[in-house]
Design a protein around this motif. Structure first.
Motif, PDB file in Angstrom:
ATOM      1  N   PRO A  41       0.956  -1.278   0.002  1.00  0.00           N
ATOM      2  CA  PRO A  41       0.029  -0.088  -0.084  1.00  0.00           C
ATOM      3  C   PRO A  41       0.839   1.362  -0.166  1.00  0.00           C
ATOM      4  CG  PRO A  41       0.084  -1.023   2.141  1.00  0.00           C
ATOM      5  CD  PRO A  41       0.839  -1.984   1.423  1.00  0.00           C
ATOM      6  N   GLU A  44      -1.209   3.710   4.909  1.00  0.00           N
ATOM      7  CA  GLU A  44      -2.331   3.014   5.608  1.00  0.00           C
ATOM      8  C   GLU A  44      -2.832   3.868   6.934  1.00  0.00           C
ATOM      9  OE1 GLU A  44      -0.485  -0.669   7.190  1.00  0.00           O
ATOM     10  OE2 GLU A  44       0.816  -0.787   5.674  1.00  0.00           O
ATOM     11  N   TYR A  66      -9.404   0.313  10.277  1.00  0.00           N
ATOM     12  CA  TYR A  66      -7.958   0.163   9.466  1.00  0.00           C
ATOM     13  C   TYR A  66      -8.265   0.269   7.911  1.00  0.00           C
ATOM     14  CZ  TYR A  66      -3.555  -1.732   8.081  1.00  0.00           C
ATOM     15  OH  TYR A  66      -2.302  -2.065   7.582  1.00  0.00           O
ATOM     16  N   ASN A  67      -7.407   1.073   7.293  1.00  0.00           N
ATOM     17  CA  ASN A  67      -7.286   1.243   5.751  1.00  0.00           C
ATOM     18  C   ASN A  67      -6.088   1.030   5.356  1.00  0.00           C
ATOM     19  OD1 ASN A  67      -7.012   3.682   3.764  1.00  0.00           O
ATOM     20  ND2 ASN A  67      -8.802   2.368   3.179  1.00  0.00           N
ATOM     21  N   LYS A  68      -6.155   0.292   4.119  1.00  0.00           N
ATOM     22  CA  LYS A  68      -4.783   0.515   3.142  1.00  0.00           C
ATOM     23  C   LYS A  68      -5.230   0.968   1.874  1.00  0.00           C
ATOM     24  CE  LYS A  68      -3.198  -4.004   4.757  1.00  0.00           C
ATOM     25  NZ  LYS A  68      -2.800  -5.286   4.423  1.00  0.00           N
ATOM     26  N   ASP A  69      -4.555   1.770   1.596  1.00  0.00           N
ATOM     27  CA  ASP A  69      -4.470   2.485   0.142  1.00  0.00           C
ATOM     28  C   ASP A  69      -3.811   2.053  -0.764  1.00  0.00           C
ATOM     29  OD1 ASP A  69      -4.655   4.459  -1.868  1.00  0.00           O
ATOM     30  OD2 ASP A  69      -4.102   6.029  -0.745  1.00  0.00           O
ATOM     31  N   GLU A  79      -8.709  -0.615   0.722  1.00  0.00           N
ATOM     32  CA  GLU A  79      -9.199  -1.844   1.114  1.00  0.00           C
ATOM     33  C   GLU A  79      -9.382  -1.562   2.695  1.00  0.00           C
ATOM     34  OE1 GLU A  79      -7.853  -6.620   1.481  1.00  0.00           O
ATOM     35  OE2 GLU A  79      -6.302  -4.940   1.860  1.00  0.00           O
TER      36      GLU A  79
END
Length: 190
Positions: A41, A44, A66-69, A79
């Motif tokens: 990613p 994050e 929580y986020n993943k770019d 995600e």
């Protein structure tokens, strides 16, 4: 003594062969790792909160622990491996809520893939439950090709196995195949 030496020699050959087999397997797994392109990613985020506005008016908000770019990929996406809470607002500022255990937002198509215990609750009491739902942000259209359960505050219940399509307010509904439905009827005194 010759027999004993021969036996020891056989054990050494077997041990060497076994070592070579495991050594080859280790090398093979390393080669597989090299040929696999990993996705990293670009960023994050923890405790993410996004606000989407249009013409100065809040249209939706998104919360996620929580986020993943992955905007650095050929087909960019974000995600949310620990799920989301999505609030969206109609023209009268009525709030509806979607929750899921996992989600992916595809940036180019503006399609959201919601997975795992997906629940959509509208401001007027409609509830849709499914293992997976898709949300087309541009068309404001929600759909699934999987099983679903829909109910409302009046007890109307539809259950299906092959999907459903509807607008975000659940006022236009197209159930592909219904296997169970219940519609309560009020009895009037004679």
């Amino acid at each position: 003594m010759k027999q004993h030496t021969k036996h020891i020699l056989q054990i050494i050959v077997i041990a060497f062969a076994v070592t070579m087999i495991f050594s080859c397997q280790d090398n093979y797994s390393e080669i597989q790792k090299l040929s696999y392109t990993k996705r990293f990613p670009v960023g994050e985020a923890e405790n993410m909160f996004l606000v989407y506005t249009d013409s100065g008016k809040v249209k939706s908000t998104l919360r996620s622990p929580y986020n993943k770019d992955f905007s650095n990929q050929k087909f960019p996406f974000m995600e949310f491996p620990n799920g989301i809470i999505l609030n969206f607002f109609d023209e009268n500022n009525n709030k509806s809520v979607v929750t899921s255990d996992y989600a992916i937002l595809y940036s180019d198509t503006r399609l959201v893939d919601l997975q795992g215990n997906v629940v959509l609750t509208t401001h007027d009491g409609n509830v849709l439950e499914a293992p997976q739902l898709y949300w087309d942000q541009d068309k404001e259209w929600i759909f699934t090709e999987r099983e679903f359960k829909w109910s409302n505050e009046h007890g109307v219940l539809l259950q299906g196995t092959n999907g459903i399509d509807f607008n975000k307010n659940l006022t236009i509904i197209d159930a592909h195949e219904i296997y169970d439905s219940t519609i309560p009827i009020e009895e009037k005194d004679k």
